[in-house]
Write an enzyme that holds these catalytic residues in place. Sequence first.
Site, PDB file in Angstrom:
ATOM      1  N   CYS A  41      44.407  41.236 -26.451  1.00  0.00           N
ATOM      2  CA  CYS A  41      44.637  39.929 -27.048  1.00  0.00           C
ATOM      3  C   CYS A  41      46.092  39.573 -27.343  1.00  0.00           C
ATOM      4  CB  CYS A  41      43.811  39.854 -28.322  1.00  0.00           C
ATOM      5  SG  CYS A  41      43.731  38.229 -29.020  1.00  0.00           S
TER       6      CYS A  41
ATOM      7  N   HIS B 264      46.667  35.155 -33.369  1.00  0.00           N
ATOM      8  CA  HIS B 264      46.774  36.615 -33.242  1.00  0.00           C
ATOM      9  C   HIS B 264      48.168  37.090 -32.839  1.00  0.00           C
ATOM     10  CE1 HIS B 264      43.935  40.298 -32.631  1.00  0.00           C
ATOM     11  NE2 HIS B 264      44.996  40.589 -33.366  1.00  0.00           N
TER      12      HIS B 264
END
Length: 555
Positions: free
Chosen positions: A84, A169
């Site tokens: 991610c 993120h």
Amino acid sequence: MAWLSLKVLLVGLSFLGCLYPLVDFSFSGETRGQKPNFVIILADDMGWGDLGANWAGTKDTANLDKMAAEGMRFVDFHAAASTCSPSRAALLTGRLGLRNGVTHNFAVTSVGGLPLNETTLAEVLRGAGYVTGMIGCRAAGGGPPAPRSASAGGCCWPGRKVMKPGKWHLGHHGSYHPSFRGFDYYFGVPYSHDMGCTDTPGYNHPPCPACPRGDRPSRNLERDCYSDVALPLYENLNIVEQPVNLSALAQKYAEKATQFIRQASASGRPFLLYVGLAHMHVPLAGTPPSAGPGSLRPYSAGLREMDRLVGRIKDTVDLTGKNNTFLWFTGDNGPWAQKCELAGSVGPFTGLWQARRGGSPSKQTTWEGGHRVPALAYWPGRVPVNVTSAALLSVLDIFPTVLALAGAPLPGGRRFDGLDVSQVLFGRAQTGHRALFHPNSGAAGEDGALQTIRLERYKAFYVTGGARACDGSVGPERRHEQPLIFDLEADLAEAAPLAGGGAEYRAVLPRVAAALAGALDDIARDRVSRADYSQDPSVRPCCDPRRPACRCPAA
């Protein structure tokens, strides 16, 4: 690159197919009608084979398939990492993790994020007169929550429009928050939505319990379940909901995104909207599947919900700025195989060499299933209709391509791994990268290191390993002094490497070694960053530390 198998290509070739709080949408200057708008939609953990236009067995992406028929589909498009945070950092900077410093994921307690000396796509466009916004999950670092008594809109940057809805993120503490990284408006979750408890846990493998309440004892956490701090939903700097209601999140993202597009389009000023979807990452939201032959499994239901969300965004673009808005859809990495039936499809990219030796060859690995992702481009009148491109492209290319189309210069004093691929988008060229480097992403080798190289039709591995599979197995790390080299024209499944002593291997090996040496030398000469991966429990987003799970008073 006409070498891709007919099974891959023929699917697409035969397919026909409220005002934002304190954001200034006022028009000034001479940008009206001159600069294109950009909508970038990034799916999470979506497999290459989850797109119906890619893989005939998929029937859950009607809106995306329609976009493919009305635009360009890329069948050899790759995430910049197969996990991610590194993938998202690369999208926003056009640089690999060895340059931008983000080599693995950030945590709920991470102090840092995407290094502050890295310039984001939003920052450059904002300086070029764009309004910028982000909606969705964030995955890159963040900031302290403002009290709920503060003004609901957060911050204002006059004369700018950049929106980020969704997953970030890349850091959530202090200056790492999206509001300080070029986005005028932010609405979303600061990291992956399995990184906190909720009252509506959805589908996960193994299942995770709901957040504790005052009359409920502390949870007995299962493996892979996160802490008792509830998942927060931000609007700008404010936590507006904690825990998030996952079953309503897609609807909220769709509403915020479409409202932003309408308001920005009405103002006449150019805009960037970056949507980081929660789909198809676990937990999957939704109601239990009904009994009967027509019932959908949770993954299919989630895929259809994501497809409807994207369809609403595209429909809004068509109604407000169809001929001057470029929409780019892709994914951050391949499916998370250890989630079993809650993971997506890699299509033909099954990584058989690794699968036979244990572990998963998808997310967190450098096998094709880990980084080859769906990708679509849509811009009526500019991007050709119903075209399938086999050019070797990457998420890294979004940064330089968007800046070129916006007429904005690349940031100075640094080097980039992405290419301006606008000529491919407009049908004037058929080739992209000659070489592409796939950084280690958790399954084997040092995080971020470049030990897998794509060179035209060939792919070389200096290290191999499998991520955790559905059955719990993990493929052992193996280092290869003489790399395994696969011919992807003849072997999409990466089943059998070239014979080490053969003439083809001997011809390809020095070219691979030279490409790798050249890339590493270029990085060594570059201005590189280092991310702060230190952790401190006090930086966890918390609406009210006096309440169980940091629950907001109204929740």
